[in-house]
Design a protein around this motif. Structure first.
Motif, mmCIF file in Angstrom:
data_model
loop_
_atom_site.group_PDB
_atom_site.id
_atom_site.type_symbol
_atom_site.label_atom_id
_atom_site.label_comp_id
_atom_site.label_asym_id
_atom_site.label_seq_id
_atom_site.Cartn_x
_atom_site.Cartn_y
_atom_site.Cartn_z
ATOM 1 N N ALA A 138 -100.185 99.940 -134.083
ATOM 2 C CA ALA A 138 -100.414 98.491 -134.058
ATOM 3 C C ALA A 138 -100.177 97.882 -135.435
ATOM 4 O O ALA A 138 -99.619 96.781 -135.545
ATOM 5 N N ALA A 139 -100.593 98.588 -136.489
ATOM 6 C CA ALA A 139 -100.380 98.077 -137.847
ATOM 7 C C ALA A 139 -98.894 97.966 -138.156
ATOM 8 O O ALA A 139 -98.435 96.960 -138.721
ATOM 9 N N LEU A 140 -98.122 98.980 -137.783
ATOM 10 C CA LEU A 140 -96.681 98.939 -138.028
ATOM 11 C C LEU A 140 -96.006 97.852 -137.200
ATOM 12 O O LEU A 140 -95.113 97.150 -137.689
ATOM 13 N N GLU A 141 -96.435 97.705 -135.958
ATOM 14 C CA GLU A 141 -95.800 96.723 -135.076
ATOM 15 C C GLU A 141 -96.116 95.290 -135.465
ATOM 16 O O GLU A 141 -95.371 94.372 -135.103
ATOM 17 N N THR A 142 -97.215 95.085 -136.185
ATOM 18 C CA THR A 142 -97.583 93.726 -136.608
ATOM 19 C C THR A 142 -97.239 93.472 -138.071
ATOM 20 O O THR A 142 -97.653 92.470 -138.644
ATOM 21 N N GLY A 143 -96.464 94.378 -138.672
ATOM 22 C CA GLY A 143 -95.968 94.149 -140.023
ATOM 23 C C GLY A 143 -96.969 94.336 -141.136
ATOM 24 O O GLY A 143 -96.765 93.833 -142.248
ATOM 25 N N LYS A 144 -98.041 95.066 -140.875
ATOM 26 C CA LYS A 144 -99.027 95.324 -141.927
ATOM 27 C C LYS A 144 -98.532 96.435 -142.854
ATOM 28 O O LYS A 144 -97.815 97.338 -142.437
#
Length: 277
Positions: A138-144
């Motif tokens: 989720a972090a990677l997919e939301t650009g974090k």
């Protein structure tokens, strides 16, 4: 009020307001979610680094699976986080994505201080079937920004560990492939003692790389002692597999070739210096 005094007051007010805005922006950036995984490799150093960030006014929340939370005394014996229990969130596989997304919403990055082999492998292959992998994905997919400690997942790190590690080349290559995939996804990989340093630097803007190679460029790297020419791949990248083939005390890297962090670590571990041309 004279114009000069009015101008002075305006200048002072602008400076005060500007400082407040900068402080507010800095405080917003220095928010991170810490994902605790099941590995204990380097955990003592990692916890010290997290405590250092916490004392340095970082706002840190912790997310962990129920299994990790319940097993803390056995997984992390004698290790304590300064982050208060009120900042902890316990998740399970049934936790909705909306809850996971809300944990990341106001954070500038995700910190994984003890990434396990299982987590590295799952995220590298796009699998998110448990709490850690769902959160990291989720972090990677939301650009974090994602910073992860690789002590449990890197063969070079494991070779330097006190525990026995005699995996064959195929197993080591699998470990490196997982890390190189994560690196290509933008994950900042580091050793546990460097965690706070890498986290702080992750917030700095990255200057554009003027030396980015043309994918069609024909480049080569040569190890003089072996008199062997190693052709670059189509992206002009010198990776871990290439580093494993290097012989002697130096390796010459052609201009424009990108050397991956894992390749550099492999070369350093074997006391091979890099010469750029």
């Amino acid at each position: 009020m004279t114009p000069d005094i009015s101008r002075i007051i305006q200048t002072v007010l602008v400076e005060i307001i500007s400082d407040r805005i900068v402080e507010r922006l800095a405080a917003t950036k220095r928010k991170a979610l810490v994902l605790l995984d099941m590995s204990d490799a380097g955990i003592g150093d990692a916890f010290q680094e997290l405590n250092k960030l916490y004392r340095d006014s970082w706002s840190l929340d912790v997310a962990a699976s129920r299994e990790v939370f319940d097993a803390r005394p056995s997984i992390f014996p004698g290790q304590a986080l300064a982050i208060p229990q009120t900042a902890w969130t316990i998740l399970d596989v049934a936790s909705p994505m909306t809850r996971i997304s809300s944990l990341l919403a106001d954070k500038s990055m995700l910190i994984v201080p003890n990434m396990s082999m299982a987590l590295a492998g799952k995220v590298a292959y796009g699998i998110s079937d448990d709490t850690p992998s769902r959160l990291m994905t989720a972090a990677l997919e939301t650009g974090k920004l994602v910073v992860a400690v690789k002590d449990a997942c890197c063969p070079v790190c494991r070779d330097q560990d006190e525990r026995l590690f005699v995996a064959n080349d195929a197993y080591r290559a699998m470990m490196i492939a997982n890390l190189e995939a994560l690196d290509s996804f933008g994950v900042r990989l580091c050793r546990a003692p460097k965690l706070s340093q890498v986290v702080s630097r992750a917030l700095l803007p990255i200057a554009p790389d003027k030396g980015t190679p043309n994918p069609r460029q024909n480049t080569a790297f040569i190890t003089p002692q072996a008199l062997t020419s190693l052709p670059a791949d189509s992206k002009g990248v010198f990776g871990w597999q290439d580093a494993k083939l290097a012989n002697g005390s130096t390796v010459n890297i052609a201009k424009g070739v990108v050397v991956t962090p894992l390749a550099l670590e492999e070369l350093r571990a074997r006391n091979i210096s890099v010469i750029r041309h």
